[in-house]
Design a protein around this motif. Sequence first.
Motif, PDB file in Angstrom:
ATOM      1  N   LEU A 215      -6.570   1.102  -3.777  1.00 49.10           N
ATOM      2  CA  LEU A 215      -6.777   2.372  -3.019  1.00 49.10           C
ATOM      3  C   LEU A 215      -6.956   3.207  -4.333  1.00 49.10           C
ATOM      4  O   LEU A 215      -7.231   4.646  -4.295  1.00 49.10           O
TER       5      LEU A 215
ATOM      6  N   ASP B 191       0.864  -0.785   0.036  1.00 52.67           N
ATOM      7  CA  ASP B 191      -0.313  -0.135  -0.069  1.00 52.67           C
ATOM      8  C   ASP B 191       0.988   0.918  -0.120  1.00 52.67           C
ATOM      9  O   ASP B 191       0.726   2.398  -0.466  1.00 52.67           O
TER      10      ASP B 191
ATOM     11  N   SER C 111      -2.812  -3.562  -4.259  1.00 51.15           N
ATOM     12  CA  SER C 111      -2.953  -2.262  -3.763  1.00 51.15           C
ATOM     13  C   SER C 111      -3.520  -0.937  -4.981  1.00 51.15           C
ATOM     14  O   SER C 111      -4.405  -0.105  -4.731  1.00 51.15           O
TER      15      SER C 111
END
Length: 441
Positions: free
Chosen positions: A294, A256, A290
């Motif tokens: 995100l 992340d 990720s």
Amino acid sequence: MTVSTAIARLNAADPDFARHLDHLLSWESVSDDAVNQRVLDIIMAVRERGDAALVEFTQRFDGVDAKSIDDLILNRERLELALTRITPAQREALETAANRVRMYHERQKQDSWQYTEADGTVLGQKVTPLDRAGLYVPGGKASYPSSVLMNAIPAKVAGVAEVVMVVPTPRGEVNELVLAAACIAGVDRVFTVGGAQAVAALAYGTESVPQVDKIVGPGNIYVATAKRHVFGQVGIDMIAGPSEILVVCDGQTDPDWIAMDLFSQAEHDEDAQAILVSPDAAFLDRVAASIDKLMPTMERAEIIEKSINGRGALIQVRDMQQAMDVANRIAPEHLELSVADPQAWLPHIRHAGAIFMGRHTSEALGDYCAGPNHVLPTSGTARFSSPLGVYDFQKRSSIIFCSEQGASELGHTASVLARGESLTAHARSAEYRILTQEKGN
């Protein structure tokens, strides 16, 4: 909002890797003929009509109801007022960043030096700051107070007597953070003009805008094109391309974190470039996941998605040494060494604008408050260029003082070389200083 990411995957083991990488990296800021001619017309108008042209262009392009040049000048009191209009937290952040930038750049100052040879000849270098520097700052909502600090503070540390800032205020929209940053950084004069007309005014001067020695700061295609045209009349910092980040990771950093580091540059511009290099294929998969997770949470998701899909990449390499080779081939603006022992790999890096060491050092810290300058070479120019610094606002003059004996001895050498170039006046000028007794020997 529906955002789909399809970031490119490359493998350094593929036979066509070099060709694919070259295609990925290719970017050129090309001013088409229409832009180029428009900029030339604007420059000529400013040279011929000065303040009147500035007022006219500001009315036309920025929608500002300016009656005269006086409406486009901000005095020091207005900058100080901006300090009271921002929040205490914003002021503290600006002052903290400014202090760190100033401390770092103080270490870059170069001093004059001389040495004396045995015969009394003195050689050296005189370091002198520029008299006046011009700072271009983008205006409106997409404005960057951090750029004010990064451009103005090194100039002041170098000893530049006057820093003149130009910043457009489209439709009269003033950014108080930018003005506050100008106040803290020690900017001396501010004109609310932008575009090619602002660059022309700084380069040639008008009745109100003083001519500067060097123009620094980012801008759009019109600003960049104008800087190209006035270079030679004045110095410029660089013609910057889109922002870029290269992350080299050993696979042990939180995916992340890495995805967000890539986003931090991709959100600048659809043409920005974000690349991750790792020997761990499974880690590349986790970062890709990720990115997908995100992306929908980002305010600038559409810009990020276009950047990531258009110019981003996840690159698998054989090992960390090959990762270093790829990094040097790319010569990135920002390089993150998100690895266990970044210091061990630092000697392997030859080309990068700024190097961020370790898992906890995000590129964003360098953009704002770490201390080193965030004005960096882009598009592979880190192979031969450096970050903006105090040295960009200083110039060096050579010092040569020959004693009678030194001029005589050097005269023999100069004479031989000058006559070898068939430059007789050079030779005789040097020969006049050869001592009489030596001439007779």
